[in-house]
Design a protein around this motif. Structure first.
Motif, PDB file in Angstrom:
ATOM      1  N   SER A  45     -28.597 -68.076  -4.204  1.00 13.92           N
ATOM      2  CA  SER A  45     -29.088 -66.838  -3.622  1.00 13.92           C
ATOM      3  C   SER A  45     -28.281 -65.662  -4.167  1.00 13.92           C
ATOM      4  O   SER A  45     -27.301 -65.849  -4.882  1.00 13.92           O
ATOM      5  CB  SER A  45     -28.972 -66.926  -2.085  1.00 13.92           C
ATOM      6  OG  SER A  45     -29.529 -65.795  -1.463  1.00 13.92           O
ATOM      7  N   ALA A  46     -28.723 -64.433  -3.844  1.00 13.97           N
ATOM      8  CA  ALA A  46     -28.008 -63.234  -4.305  1.00 13.97           C
ATOM      9  C   ALA A  46     -28.351 -62.056  -3.404  1.00 13.97           C
ATOM     10  O   ALA A  46     -29.453 -61.966  -2.860  1.00 13.97           O
ATOM     11  CB  ALA A  46     -28.370 -62.904  -5.751  1.00 13.97           C
ATOM     12  N   PHE A  55     -34.837 -64.551   3.698  1.00 19.27           N
ATOM     13  CA  PHE A  55     -34.712 -65.977   4.021  1.00 19.27           C
ATOM     14  C   PHE A  55     -33.378 -66.315   4.666  1.00 19.27           C
ATOM     15  O   PHE A  55     -33.301 -67.184   5.539  1.00 19.27           O
ATOM     16  CB  PHE A  55     -34.908 -66.806   2.747  1.00 19.27           C
ATOM     17  CG  PHE A  55     -34.715 -68.287   2.947  1.00 19.27           C
ATOM     18  CD1 PHE A  55     -35.652 -69.027   3.646  1.00 19.27           C
ATOM     19  CD2 PHE A  55     -33.580 -68.930   2.466  1.00 19.27           C
ATOM     20  CE1 PHE A  55     -35.475 -70.391   3.849  1.00 19.27           C
ATOM     21  CE2 PHE A  55     -33.394 -70.291   2.663  1.00 19.27           C
ATOM     22  CZ  PHE A  55     -34.343 -71.026   3.354  1.00 19.27           C
ATOM     23  N   THR A  56     -32.305 -65.652   4.246  1.00 21.09           N
ATOM     24  CA  THR A  56     -30.963 -66.013   4.708  1.00 21.09           C
ATOM     25  C   THR A  56     -30.833 -66.008   6.232  1.00 21.09           C
ATOM     26  O   THR A  56     -30.254 -66.941   6.800  1.00 21.09           O
ATOM     27  CB  THR A  56     -29.903 -65.095   4.063  1.00 21.09           C
ATOM     28  OG1 THR A  56     -29.912 -65.309   2.646  1.00 21.09           O
ATOM     29  CG2 THR A  56     -28.513 -65.404   4.592  1.00 21.09           C
ATOM     30  N   PRO A  57     -31.349 -64.992   6.970  1.00 18.51           N
ATOM     31  CA  PRO A  57     -31.238 -65.050   8.439  1.00 18.51           C
ATOM     32  C   PRO A  57     -31.895 -66.292   9.038  1.00 18.51           C
ATOM     33  O   PRO A  57     -31.380 -66.854  10.017  1.00 18.51           O
ATOM     34  CB  PRO A  57     -31.943 -63.771   8.898  1.00 18.51           C
ATOM     35  CG  PRO A  57     -31.816 -62.830   7.739  1.00 18.51           C
ATOM     36  CD  PRO A  57     -31.934 -63.708   6.522  1.00 18.51           C
ATOM     37  N   GLY A 117     -35.559 -69.605 -10.146  1.00 23.04           N
ATOM     38  CA  GLY A 117     -35.831 -68.494  -9.250  1.00 23.04           C
ATOM     39  C   GLY A 117     -35.073 -68.670  -7.956  1.00 23.04           C
ATOM     40  O   GLY A 117     -34.681 -69.794  -7.603  1.00 23.04           O
ATOM     41  N   ILE A 118     -34.818 -67.579  -7.260  1.00 22.67           N
ATOM     42  CA  ILE A 118     -34.097 -67.636  -5.994  1.00 22.67           C
ATOM     43  C   ILE A 118     -34.904 -66.895  -4.927  1.00 22.67           C
ATOM     44  O   ILE A 118     -35.708 -66.026  -5.271  1.00 22.67           O
ATOM     45  CB  ILE A 118     -32.670 -67.034  -6.118  1.00 22.67           C
ATOM     46  CG1 ILE A 118     -32.716 -65.604  -6.686  1.00 22.67           C
ATOM     47  CG2 ILE A 118     -31.797 -67.940  -6.945  1.00 22.67           C
ATOM     48  CD1 ILE A 118     -31.369 -64.904  -6.737  1.00 22.67           C
ATOM     49  N   PRO A 119     -34.724 -67.257  -3.640  1.00 17.51           N
ATOM     50  CA  PRO A 119     -33.806 -68.265  -3.123  1.00 17.51           C
ATOM     51  C   PRO A 119     -34.248 -69.681  -3.481  1.00 17.51           C
ATOM     52  O   PRO A 119     -35.445 -69.963  -3.568  1.00 17.51           O
ATOM     53  CB  PRO A 119     -33.873 -68.053  -1.613  1.00 17.51           C
ATOM     54  CG  PRO A 119     -35.242 -67.490  -1.369  1.00 17.51           C
ATOM     55  CD  PRO A 119     -35.526 -66.618  -2.559  1.00 17.51           C
ATOM     56  N   HIS A 120     -33.247 -70.541  -3.690  1.00 16.52           N
ATOM     57  CA  HIS A 120     -33.499 -71.933  -4.051  1.00 16.52           C
ATOM     58  C   HIS A 120     -32.526 -72.780  -3.241  1.00 16.52           C
ATOM     59  O   HIS A 120     -31.331 -72.473  -3.181  1.00 16.52           O
ATOM     60  CB  HIS A 120     -33.267 -72.138  -5.549  1.00 16.52           C
ATOM     61  CG  HIS A 120     -33.659 -73.494  -6.051  1.00 16.52           C
ATOM     62  ND1 HIS A 120     -34.967 -73.874  -6.210  1.00 16.52           N
ATOM     63  CD2 HIS A 120     -32.906 -74.567  -6.420  1.00 16.52           C
ATOM     64  CE1 HIS A 120     -35.013 -75.117  -6.674  1.00 16.52           C
ATOM     65  NE2 HIS A 120     -33.771 -75.558  -6.801  1.00 16.52           N
ATOM     66  N   LEU A 121     -33.046 -73.826  -2.602  1.00 15.87           N
ATOM     67  CA  LEU A 121     -32.221 -74.635  -1.702  1.00 15.87           C
ATOM     68  C   LEU A 121     -32.457 -76.105  -1.980  1.00 15.87           C
ATOM     69  O   LEU A 121     -33.576 -76.602  -1.857  1.00 15.87           O
ATOM     70  CB  LEU A 121     -32.575 -74.297  -0.248  1.00 15.87           C
ATOM     71  CG  LEU A 121     -31.804 -74.997   0.869  1.00 15.87           C
ATOM     72  CD1 LEU A 121     -30.307 -74.733   0.766  1.00 15.87           C
ATOM     73  CD2 LEU A 121     -32.336 -74.551   2.240  1.00 15.87           C
ATOM     74  N   VAL A 122     -31.373 -76.784  -2.395  1.00 14.73           N
ATOM     75  CA  VAL A 122     -31.419 -78.214  -2.698  1.00 14.73           C
ATOM     76  C   VAL A 122     -30.653 -78.953  -1.611  1.00 14.73           C
ATOM     77  O   VAL A 122     -29.525 -78.564  -1.259  1.00 14.73           O
ATOM     78  CB  VAL A 122     -30.779 -78.509  -4.073  1.00 14.73           C
ATOM     79  CG1 VAL A 122     -30.810 -80.009  -4.366  1.00 14.73           C
ATOM     80  CG2 VAL A 122     -31.495 -77.735  -5.173  1.00 14.73           C
ATOM     81  N   PHE A 123     -31.247 -80.011  -1.082  1.00 15.82           N
ATOM     82  CA  PHE A 123     -30.557 -80.832  -0.089  1.00 15.82           C
ATOM     83  C   PHE A 123     -30.152 -82.169  -0.710  1.00 15.82           C
ATOM     84  O   PHE A 123     -30.971 -82.842  -1.361  1.00 15.82           O
ATOM     85  CB  PHE A 123     -31.450 -81.089   1.130  1.00 15.82           C
ATOM     86  CG  PHE A 123     -31.588 -79.907   2.033  1.00 15.82           C
ATOM     87  CD1 PHE A 123     -30.479 -79.387   2.684  1.00 15.82           C
ATOM     88  CD2 PHE A 123     -32.824 -79.300   2.236  1.00 15.82           C
ATOM     89  CE1 PHE A 123     -30.602 -78.285   3.528  1.00 15.82           C
ATOM     90  CE2 PHE A 123     -32.956 -78.207   3.078  1.00 15.82           C
ATOM     91  CZ  PHE A 123     -31.836 -77.696   3.723  1.00 15.82           C
ATOM     92  N   LEU A 124     -28.890 -82.560  -0.494  1.00 15.17           N
ATOM     93  CA  LEU A 124     -28.348 -83.847  -0.939  1.00 15.17           C
ATOM     94  C   LEU A 124     -28.001 -84.675   0.288  1.00 15.17           C
ATOM     95  O   LEU A 124     -27.538 -84.133   1.301  1.00 15.17           O
ATOM     96  CB  LEU A 124     -27.083 -83.647  -1.779  1.00 15.17           C
ATOM     97  CG  LEU A 124     -27.141 -82.646  -2.934  1.00 15.17           C
ATOM     98  CD1 LEU A 124     -25.775 -82.538  -3.602  1.00 15.17           C
ATOM     99  CD2 LEU A 124     -28.195 -83.044  -3.951  1.00 15.17           C
ATOM    100  N   GLY A 135     -36.115 -76.962  -0.339  1.00 20.16           N
ATOM    101  CA  GLY A 135     -35.509 -76.614   0.937  1.00 20.16           C
ATOM    102  C   GLY A 135     -35.991 -75.304   1.510  1.00 20.16           C
ATOM    103  O   GLY A 135     -36.133 -75.163   2.728  1.00 20.16           O
ATOM    104  N   VAL A 136     -36.252 -74.318   0.645  1.00 23.42           N
ATOM    105  CA  VAL A 136     -36.719 -73.021   1.132  1.00 23.42           C
ATOM    106  C   VAL A 136     -38.065 -73.178   1.843  1.00 23.42           C
ATOM    107  O   VAL A 136     -38.291 -72.620   2.924  1.00 23.42           O
ATOM    108  CB  VAL A 136     -36.824 -72.009  -0.031  1.00 23.42           C
ATOM    109  CG1 VAL A 136     -37.506 -70.727   0.437  1.00 23.42           C
ATOM    110  CG2 VAL A 136     -35.443 -71.692  -0.592  1.00 23.42           C
TER     111      VAL A 136
END
Length: 573
Positions: A45-46, A55-57, A117-124, A135-136
């Motif tokens: 993210s940025a 998305f962050t909130p 591209g962002i936001p990008h969310l990877v779950f492990l 994830g997003v």
């Protein structure tokens, strides 16, 4: 970090030779080893990214809800370019981060997880296996309910929702495991069972959104009329506000029920009813089944007459609407009480009666809208061309500007007529012509009946040639274009694109890959490679012939400093 692996060593993934820790926003260092045995979300993210800011909130809310589990952590991987921006953005986050100074690790993580591209969310998972890189989407759709964020969990939720649809009742829609009531504005709790057997409108409401607040006044009037008639009807508001003060202020003056502020059921109902627009008023019948997915337009247009929102009632409304269209005149469209005029360029009031018998374009537009500002010069050019040949033609500007100064500045660029700024007729005209986005250009014939609301596309494609914008005129143009291409080959080979043959294709608008100029109507196209050439470019090079009979004319050049993609224009970088 091999790109093809699905399982990662989290320790080596997030460490470097110089660093075996992550940081918190207070500067504390936390050993990477504390992530052992935990599920980990890698959040790319940025601060400069608006979708990230939105998305962050949501992600913070989910993180806080899951904090008690003790087996879940998020690590922020920043795309900010400077430390100050990173620190300001990270200060709002309750999770860990790779230090901004470790550029090498951040870039390696981008490459490892193919972040485009962002936001990008990877779950492990606990072993470092990738659960999902969506994830997003999962957080946006399901929130904490999506935990542990696996495809299997997503499928399970969807199956549950499908089962709920099959057995839908008012209670399954409105109740939750911890709540079996709705609330009144005074805080009183009312059991959902008290609403069973009634027709219930679920009003999805965002008080800070102007279209919602405007519609609320209309809905209150309809609701009060129905209650006065003792109709078996209720409304339950589904609040979408993030600010409790805004919600309380809005709800305090409303006569109906609501779900509590920030109730988790609100998010589920947004997904359940596939909410796509506001305002939305879903109608649930007395049997608890969905009677209609959104009657907001019907309430706006017909008021209390639209009740009880049944298929039979909508068939009746359709007949009424058709009869209105058949009887439509310019006066019925533009005259409302003593508002029976439009403004000329000199500010003079021109009676609507003076425009009867003319071809009229209604131009819904605004100065703040980049696509509008991009289209207006083309419409001005077309207007002058048509007026030189057809005096019985006029355009009327209907402004969505936010203040008089913006309206004045924008209207000064236009040669035609206008409704006054803030004129109340705009609202009824927007409903009549179903203006869900601008610019929109509606064409009325000499009788005042609507010819088309797709006039903007016709002007962009054909300019003044499209006048009077009727189906008959479009058929004439189509015949001309078909004749234009009758001697052209269906396929050509071209040196600029030797991989595939180019196929003669009808195309609305495109940019020629040969001369880099806009084109329209006909193109030689490679669908596989998204490659287009003007017919004149393609045939000149292919045939060695400098002239192509009836070649397509060049379209207007895009405005300097703007890059247009579909209906959206962006400032050129």
């Amino acid at each position: 970090m091999a790109e093809s692996v699905d399982v990662h060593d989290v320790q080596s993934l997030l460490s470097s030779p110089e660093r075996n820790y992550l940081i918190r926003n207070n500067g504390d260092q936390v050993a990477v080893s504390t992530l052992n045995g935990k599920k980990v979300g890698l959040y790319f993210s940025a601060s400069w990214c608006p979708p990230c800011q939105r998305f962050t909130p949501n992600l913070i809310d989910v993180y806080n809800e899951l904090a008690d589990k003790g087996d879940f952590e998020i690590v922020f991987i920043s795309a900010d370019e400077d430390e100050e921006s990173f620190n300001g953005y990270f200060s709002k986050m309750p999770w860990l981060a790779v230090p901004h100074s470790d550029t090498k690790t951040r870039e390696a993580l981008d490459g490892c997880f193919k972040v485009s591209g962002i936001p990008h969310l990877v779950f492990l998972d606990e072993s470092g296996k990738v659960l999902t890189d969506s994830g997003v989407m999962i957080i946006g759709e399901y929130g904490s309910e999506g935990y542990p964020f696996t495809p299997e969990r997503v499928k399970e939720i969807k199956d549950q929702e499908e089962e709920a649809r099959k057995n839908q009742s008012l209670r399954t829609i409105l109740e939750s495991p911890s709540r079996n009531y709705v609330i009144k504005a005074n805080g009183e709790k009312v059991s959902v069972t008290d609403l069973e057997g009634k027709t219930v409108g679920l009003y999805f409401m965002l008080s800070t959104y102007k279209k919602s607040s405007d519609f609320t006044g209309t809905l209150v009037k309809v609701y009060n009329e129905l209650k006065a008639k003792e109709e078996n009807f209720e409304i339950v508001m589904i609040p979408l506000d993030d600010n409790e003060e805004s919600f309380n202020k809005e709800f305090s003056g409303l006569p109906w029920f609501s779900l509590p502020f920030k109730d988790k059921k609100c998010e589920k109902l947004v997904r359940y009813f596939e909410l796509s627009t506001l305002p939305t008023l879903v109608v649930i019948g007395p049997d608890g089944k969905t009677l209609h997915p959104n009657v907001a337009d019907a309430v706006e247009e017909h008021g209390v007459i639209a009740y009880p929102f049944t298929p039979d009632k909508f068939a009746e409304l359709e007949k009424i609407e058709k009869a209105k269209q058949e009887a439509q005149t310019l006066e019925s469209v533009l005259v409302s009480g003593d508002l029976d005029f439009v403004l000329g360029k000199d500010g003079a009031k021109i009676p609507v009666s003076d425009l009867v018998g003319k071809h009229i374009l209604l131009y819904f537009s605004a100065h703040w809208c980049p696509p509008c500002r991009s289209f207006t010069p083309k419409l001005v050019e077309t207007y002058h061309e048509i007026k030189t040949k057809h005096e019985a033609f006029e355009v009327i500007f209907i402004s969505s500007d936010r203040d008089q100064a913006s309206y004045d500045e924008y209207y000064s660029t236009m040669p035609w007529l206008s409704l006054p700024f803030g004129d109340k007729r705009k609202q009824s005209l927007s409903r009549l012509f179903k203006v869900n986005g601008i610019p929109l250009l509606a064409a009325l014939g000499p009788t005042g009946k609507t010819i088309t609301t797709e006039t903007r596309g016709l002007v962009m494609l054909h300019g003044a040639e499209a006048f009077p914008f009727t189906d008959e005129r479009m058929a004439e143009i189509e015949a001309k274009f078909a004749d234009m291409a009758k001697d052209w080959p269906n396929k050509v080979k071209h040196d600029m694109h030797p991989e595939h043959e180019l196929v003669l294709t009808r195309s609305q608008r495109y940019t020629c890959d040969g001369c880099d100029k806009d084109g329209k109507i006909w193109a030689y196209n490679c669908e596989d490679c998204n490659f287009d050439l003007h017919p004149d470019c393609a045939l000149k090079e292919t045939n060695g012939n400098d002239e192509v009979a009836n070649a397509v004319k060049e379209d207007e050049k895009p405005n300097e400093g703007w890059v247009c993609d579909g209906d959206v224009c962006h400032k050129a970088s």
